[in-house]
Design an enzyme around this catalytic site. Structure first.
Site, PDB file in Angstrom:
ATOM      1  N   GLY A  10       0.837  -1.202   0.000  1.00 42.58           N
ATOM      2  CA  GLY A  10       0.000   0.000   0.000  1.00 42.58           C
ATOM      3  C   GLY A  10       0.866   1.244   0.000  1.00 42.58           C
ATOM      4  O   GLY A  10       1.871   1.289   0.707  1.00 42.58           O
ATOM      5  N   ARG A  71       0.533  -4.992  -4.874  1.00 44.95           N
ATOM      6  CA  ARG A  71       0.653  -5.972  -3.781  1.00 44.95           C
ATOM      7  C   ARG A  71       1.081  -7.337  -4.332  1.00 44.95           C
ATOM      8  O   ARG A  71       0.703  -8.383  -3.815  1.00 44.95           O
ATOM      9  CB  ARG A  71      -0.666  -6.085  -3.027  1.00 44.95           C
ATOM     10  CG  ARG A  71      -1.039  -4.833  -2.244  1.00 44.95           C
ATOM     11  CD  ARG A  71      -2.055  -5.154  -1.171  1.00 44.95           C
ATOM     12  NE  ARG A  71      -2.469  -3.978  -0.420  1.00 44.95           N
ATOM     13  CZ  ARG A  71      -1.812  -3.497   0.628  1.00 44.95           C
ATOM     14  NH1 ARG A  71      -0.712  -4.076   1.041  1.00 44.95           N
ATOM     15  NH2 ARG A  71      -2.269  -2.436   1.276  1.00 44.95           N
ATOM     16  N   ASP A 102       6.111  -5.024   5.872  1.00 41.34           N
ATOM     17  CA  ASP A 102       6.584  -6.378   6.175  1.00 41.34           C
ATOM     18  C   ASP A 102       6.449  -7.344   4.993  1.00 41.34           C
ATOM     19  O   ASP A 102       7.299  -8.219   4.810  1.00 41.34           O
ATOM     20  CB  ASP A 102       5.931  -6.947   7.445  1.00 41.34           C
ATOM     21  CG  ASP A 102       4.418  -6.847   7.415  1.00 41.34           C
ATOM     22  OD1 ASP A 102       3.867  -6.231   6.470  1.00 41.34           O
ATOM     23  OD2 ASP A 102       3.777  -7.389   8.332  1.00 41.34           O
ATOM     24  N   THR A 124       5.280   2.215   5.996  1.00 35.85           N
ATOM     25  CA  THR A 124       3.883   1.824   6.157  1.00 35.85           C
ATOM     26  C   THR A 124       3.194   2.789   7.093  1.00 35.85           C
ATOM     27  O   THR A 124       3.752   3.149   8.139  1.00 35.85           O
ATOM     28  CB  THR A 124       3.666   0.392   6.700  1.00 35.85           C
ATOM     29  OG1 THR A 124       2.281   0.241   7.040  1.00 35.85           O
ATOM     30  CG2 THR A 124       4.487   0.027   7.913  1.00 35.85           C
ATOM     31  N   ASP A 126       0.903   1.915   8.849  1.00 34.90           N
ATOM     32  CA  ASP A 126       0.507   1.114  10.019  1.00 34.90           C
ATOM     33  C   ASP A 126       1.544   1.158  11.152  1.00 34.90           C
ATOM     34  O   ASP A 126       1.220   0.844  12.293  1.00 34.90           O
ATOM     35  CB  ASP A 126       0.300  -0.352   9.615  1.00 34.90           C
ATOM     36  CG  ASP A 126      -0.759  -0.538   8.548  1.00 34.90           C
ATOM     37  OD1 ASP A 126      -1.571   0.382   8.347  1.00 34.90           O
ATOM     38  OD2 ASP A 126      -0.766  -1.606   7.910  1.00 34.90           O
ATOM     39  N   ASP A 128       3.840  -0.884  11.830  1.00 33.30           N
ATOM     40  CA  ASP A 128       3.857  -2.185  12.501  1.00 33.30           C
ATOM     41  C   ASP A 128       5.091  -3.038  12.162  1.00 33.30           C
ATOM     42  O   ASP A 128       5.067  -4.253  12.316  1.00 33.30           O
ATOM     43  CB  ASP A 128       2.574  -2.973  12.155  1.00 33.30           C
ATOM     44  CG  ASP A 128       2.425  -3.227  10.653  1.00 33.30           C
ATOM     45  OD1 ASP A 128       3.220  -2.688   9.867  1.00 33.30           O
ATOM     46  OD2 ASP A 128       1.502  -3.969  10.279  1.00 33.30           O
ATOM     47  N   ARG A 170      -4.566  -2.371  10.087  1.00 35.52           N
ATOM     48  CA  ARG A 170      -4.474  -3.836  10.140  1.00 35.52           C
ATOM     49  C   ARG A 170      -4.462  -4.382  11.569  1.00 35.52           C
ATOM     50  O   ARG A 170      -5.248  -3.937  12.369  1.00 35.52           O
ATOM     51  CB  ARG A 170      -3.235  -4.314   9.377  1.00 35.52           C
ATOM     52  CG  ARG A 170      -3.504  -4.431   7.900  1.00 35.52           C
ATOM     53  CD  ARG A 170      -2.605  -5.500   7.303  1.00 35.52           C
ATOM     54  NE  ARG A 170      -2.409  -5.282   5.896  1.00 35.52           N
ATOM     55  CZ  ARG A 170      -3.304  -5.533   4.956  1.00 35.52           C
ATOM     56  NH1 ARG A 170      -4.487  -6.024   5.293  1.00 35.52           N
ATOM     57  NH2 ARG A 170      -3.044  -5.301   3.707  1.00 35.52           N
ATOM     58  N   THR A 271      -8.400   7.853   3.069  1.00 36.91           N
ATOM     59  CA  THR A 271      -8.185   9.317   3.075  1.00 36.91           C
ATOM     60  C   THR A 271      -6.959   9.698   3.899  1.00 36.91           C
ATOM     61  O   THR A 271      -6.312  10.697   3.629  1.00 36.91           O
ATOM     62  CB  THR A 271      -9.406  10.077   3.655  1.00 36.91           C
ATOM     63  OG1 THR A 271      -9.623   9.610   4.985  1.00 36.91           O
ATOM     64  CG2 THR A 271     -10.644   9.871   2.817  1.00 36.91           C
TER      65      THR A 271
END
Ligand code: F6P
Length: 340
Positions: A10, A71, A102, A124, A126, A128, A170, A271
């Site tokens: 992403g 992806r 990851d 990312t 995220d 993470d 996620r 967004t």
């Protein structure tokens, strides 16, 4: 030397800033640099474009990625790894910089063990990824989300409503936690601590009875109910990830049904991933890009650039991709202490 750079997974804010600083540093070393388009898909198809600082000099503030992303998981494609090895040779690349989370960096690590000269850059929204204090893209997503929750609070208060705000991230609650704390959300629900619908309902009712008629609840898309049965994840991508989302709607409907309070749901979705990077992310991306080229110069392959405290360093790709980094217990504690 000729090096390639690709963006996988992403997109997020700051990808272009990395490309820009990679090109700048590579040119200073007198190296040639090409952009590989659409992440691993581009290496499967030998799809590349020559880059020079001239093309990338004005992109530090641009969201998305001029290199495009996908992806694609080459390990899942028939003969995928071999095709990539062949195309790296065909394109004449001495090394490849992989910018990703990851999934992308897990593939990078796999290819490193197959003999490719690869370094990673942690990306990312995220946040993470293990082995780095921050990934770029996270701060920008948090700032966008904070701004939107601030806006939702004003309309929630005008109408005495409950607002549920669902946020991407996620299996890790970093974005929800930071944006929720920063915007003074009344309750923050993250995947790290499955929730009980009765407790959430009681929380909203208690606030109401005390005279607080507007409630803002931030929920991370990966949050789950305590004692929830395994659900069929539906369609998954090439890395085995389901498309998340829907927990906000569920919560909103349950709360309205159980309390009869006027409730609305806002799903921030992509967004907060799009748009211009924050100054923090522009600086971090720039430092990461420069450091990635320096890792190649030093022959440190199979490594990822990382932020540790205030310093940029190199860490192993293997360790960085072996497990998801979920929220620190200290942040979980902050969430509890500021719920009201
Ligand atoms: O991993 C980044 C992320 O934005 C997650 O927060 C979210 O679950 C996912 O990507 C969405 O993926 P896509 O852009 O493929 O819908």
């Amino acid at each position: 030397m000729k090096i390639g750079i690709l963006n996988g997974g992403g997109d997020c804010a700051g990808l272009n800033a990395v490309t820009r600083s990679v090109v700048k540093q590579a040119e200073e070393f007198g190296w040639e640099i090409v952009g590989i388009r659409y992440g691993w898909e581009g290496l499967l198809n030998a799809d590349s474009v020559k880059l020079s600082f001239r093309e990338v000099q004005g992109i530090i503030n641009q969201g998305g990625t001029i290199l495009k992303s996908s992806r694609t998981n080459p390990i899942k494609r028939p003969n995928g790894v071999q095709s990539i090895i062949e195309n790296v040779e065909k394109l004449g690349l001495d090394a490849v910089i992989c910018v990703g989370g990851d999934d992308t960096l897990g593939v990078a690590n796999h290819l490193y063990h197959k003999g490719l000269k690869i370094v990673g850059v942690p990306k990312t929204m995220d946040n993470d990824l293990s082995n780095t204090d921050y990934t770029f893209g996270f701060d920008s997503a948090v700032n966008e989300a904070t701004h939107m929750i601030d806006n939702l609070r004003t309309t929630a208060e005008s109408h005495d409503r409950v607002f549920i705000v669902e946020i991407m991230g996620r299996e890790a609650g970093w974005v929800a936690a930071y944006a929720g704390i920063a915007s003074g959300a009344n309750m923050i629900i993250v995947p790290e601590e499955p929730f009980d619908i009765e407790e959430v309902t009681l929380f909203v009712k208690t606030r109401h009875e005390k005279g607080e008629k507007a409630t803002v609840i931030v929920v991370s898309e990966g949050a789950t109910l305590r004692n929830m049965k395994e659900v069929d994840q539906g369609k998954v991508d090439e890395f085995g990830h389901a498309r998340l989302g829907g927990i906000g709607q569920f919560l909103g409907e349950e709360i309205e049904k159980r309390t009869k309070y006027d409730t609305r749901v806002a799903v921030l979705g992509h967004t907060i991933r799009g748009g211009s990077p924050t100054a923090f992310d522009r600086v971090l991306s720039t430092r990461f890009g420069l450091a990635a080229v320096q890792l190649i110069r030093d022959g440190k392959f199979g490594m990822m650039v990382s932020l540790r405290g205030t310093k940029i360093t190199g860490v192993s790709l293997e360790e960085s991709t072996s497990k998801t980094r979920t929220l620190d217990p200290e942040i979980l504690d902050v969430i509890k202490k500021v719920s009201f």
